[in-house]
Design an enzyme around this catalytic site. Structure first.
Site, short mmCIF file in Angstrom:
data_model
loop_
_atom_site.label_atom_id
_atom_site.label_comp_id
_atom_site.label_asym_id
_atom_site.label_seq_id
_atom_site.Cartn_x
_atom_site.Cartn_y
_atom_site.Cartn_z
N VAL A 99 35.92 46.64 38.56
CA VAL A 99 36.70 45.90 37.58
C VAL A 99 35.88 44.79 36.93
CG1 VAL A 99 37.70 44.09 39.06
CG2 VAL A 99 39.04 45.06 37.17
N GLY A 318 42.96 50.99 41.49
CA GLY A 318 43.58 49.66 41.57
C GLY A 318 42.67 48.62 40.96
N GLU A 319 42.75 47.40 41.44
CA GLU A 319 41.94 46.28 40.99
C GLU A 319 42.30 45.82 39.58
OE1 GLU A 319 37.76 47.17 41.23
OE2 GLU A 319 37.87 47.83 43.33
N GLY A 320 43.16 46.55 38.85
CA GLY A 320 43.40 46.28 37.45
C GLY A 320 42.58 47.15 36.53
#
Length: 538
Positions: A99, A318-320
């Site tokens: 990310v 995930g993580e954005g």
């Protein structure tokens, strides 16, 4: 009222007038109606959220990664050790995670928030420590959190959204980090949608068939134990949620209250969004689904929310990450409404020549003392040698007891063309809001802010002075966003300067830095002048 109650009360539906204007403008552009599909729908939503068409460009974006651990990890629902949560937080802060690369590419800002990591994290640049507790309890044997802890975590998210918006972010993105967090996500989605445990439970970061079957059994035990009631969203969150889920709920509500679009990333965000909408149904209008996660619960959550994912790339990190990858599409939706010509403005071979319509231009010129920023601003005003310009002088009147200021004002006046109109005023809002063909030149915002602080007694630390100054700044920013006039504004650039040695100096630096950031995010051009050399930053 609590911060949560105030935030929920501030949430409103889309502005129907701006929505209608955006739809009408989409129909008028030089393209077949509906040719851009969902991109047009995103543009309409952005306009309705902003309350005007065209909407502001949703840049820069601010990504908040909420990190927390989960007591249910001890049930062996993940193949990864819990220590990975803290390790990944360290990787985010060092700039080496996926990310980080994606936010650098998108020009987004990253905020990492420790809301519940089961470890003591050392202070570091970019880390916000808001730990509610060291991980949740095991949701399969007891409530994951108390209601008070859930509310506390929600308010961490509200605060984070508010901070990013105050720093000038015009789009927010959800992010999360927490080993085993797909287990509470599955339980929350089952609770809010009524879907079966088998249908909402996925394989997380990668588990085999036997572990998946065990994970399904753990989620089922949690549901049987707590019997969560979707009519009590705080109860659902406390019983089977996670601290990062609760913080994401607050982040979503905070974005909606600030009328800033927020991009959902993955199954954790989907679960949190269900809780947020249960608390404030109109919050959904601010949500954009960045992508469709491979976690089965993610699709069910988006379907229940009525959201269509922008991307479908088999992502499950995930993580954005998925939210950040969707940012260019969201930005394009706003730019189409702002920059694409209307059919009525296009000259066809059989049409008589027509003068193109001009649109207002907002330009911010930054620089230090004696940097040449005012000269640069004067050159940037449209047709300065032939067309009228209204010059808004915000500084104090020159007096003989301050010869340096008197001489500076004299030089500025002598440099202006004779047909320019000079208005000495602090009421910038009135001029930005007033219709008029001539452009405005504001010189400068630094002296304006000084006079506002002085007028409200901030230097003397009078009661409510900070709130009064903030109200004037908010009004100026709002008028800057909605003005129909072209405007060039000058301000001192304080981000790279030394920290003033006094309390008042530090307050002024911080206030001006935030004001510059907010105006820059809604400017068509931003220039930086150093030693008489002007460079275009945007």
């Amino acid at each position: 009222m609590t911060p949560l109650e105030l935030t929920v009360r501030a949430i409103r539906p889309l502005d129907s007038g701006a929505v209608a204007d955006a739809r009408a403008r989409q129909e008028s552009l030089v393209k077949p109606p509906g040719a851009l599909g969902v991109v047009e729908d995103i543009g309409v939503r952005l306009a309705g959220l902003a309350g005007r068409c065209p909407p502001p460009i949703p840049e820069p974006a601010g990504l908040a990664v909420f990190a927390g651990d989960h007591g249910v990890h001890r049930q062996a629902v993940s193949s990864w050790p819990q220590e990975i949560t803290a390790a990944m937080v360290a990787t985010f802060l060092s700039g080496g995670a996926v990310v980080n690369a994606l936010t650098r590419q998108a020009g987004a800002r990253l905020r990492v928030v420790d809301v519940g990591v089961d470890a003591d994290l050392d202070p570091a640049p970019g880390l916000v420590s808001r730990k509610v507790r060291r991980g949740t309890r095991d949701l399969s044997t007891e409530p994951a959190m108390s209601r008070a802890e859930a509310v506390q975590a929600i308010e961490v998210g509200i605060e984070t959204a508010s901070d990013l918006v105050a720093e000038g972010c015009r789009c927010l993105v959800t992010g999360d980090m927490g080993i085993a967090n797909t287990t509470p996500s599955a339980a929350m989605i089952a609770a809010f949608t009524g879907a079966s445990v088998e249908d909402v439970t996925g394989r997380g970061a990668g588990i085999d068939d036997a572990t998946w079957a065990h994970k399904v059994d753990v989620v089922r035990r949690a549901m049987d134990l707590h019997r969560p009631d979707r009519g009590d969203p705080l109860g659902v969150l406390a019983a089977v949620g996670g601290l990062e889920h609760a913080a994401t709920v607050g982040f979503l509500l905070g974005a909606a209250a600030a009328r800033v679009p927020v991009v959902l990333d993955g199954v954790v965000a989907g679960a949190a969004a269900l809780a947020a909408v249960a608390l404030a149904p109109d919050a959904r209008d601010a949500f954009l689904a960045g992508h469709l996660s491979t976690e089965p619960g993610a699709g069910l959550a988006l379907s229940a929310l009525g959201l269509r994912p922008i991307l479908d790339l088999d992502l499950r990190l995930g993580e954005g990450s998925g939210g950040v990858l969707a940012l260019p599409v969201i930005g394009a939706a706003a730019r189409v409404l702002r920059e694409v010509a209307a059919l009525a403005d296009v000259q066809t071979p059989s049409a008589a020549p027509s003068r193109p319509r001009s649109r207002p231009r907002r330009v911010l010129v930054l620089g230090g003392a004696r940097s040449g920023k005012s000269t640069t601003a004067e050159r940037l005003v449209k047709d300065p040698l032939s067309a009228p310009v209204t010059y808004l002088a915000t500084g104090p009147q020159p007096t003989p007891d301050d010869p340096e200021w008197e001489e500076r004002v004299r030089l500025h006046r002598a440099r202006r063309p004779a047909h320019w109109t000079t208005v000495e005023t602090r009421d910038l809002v009135a001029h930005l809001d007033a219709d008029g063909p001539e452009p405005l030149l504001i010189d400068c915002l630094s002296t304006w802010l000084t006079s506002v602080m002085d007028a409200h007694g901030l230097w003397d630390q009078k009661p409510d002075a900070e709130e009064a100054v903030a109200a004037e700044v908010d009004a100026l920013v709002a008028s800057w966003r909605t003005t129909t006039r072209s405007v060039v504004a000058v301000s001192n650039e304080v981000g790279s300067g030394v920290v003033p040695a006094t309390w008042s100096g530090r307050v002024f630096r911080d206030q001006l830095g935030v004001l510059n950031s907010r105006l820059a995010s809604d400017s068509d051009e931003v220039w930086l002048t150093t030693a008489g050399i002007a460079q275009r930053l945007r």
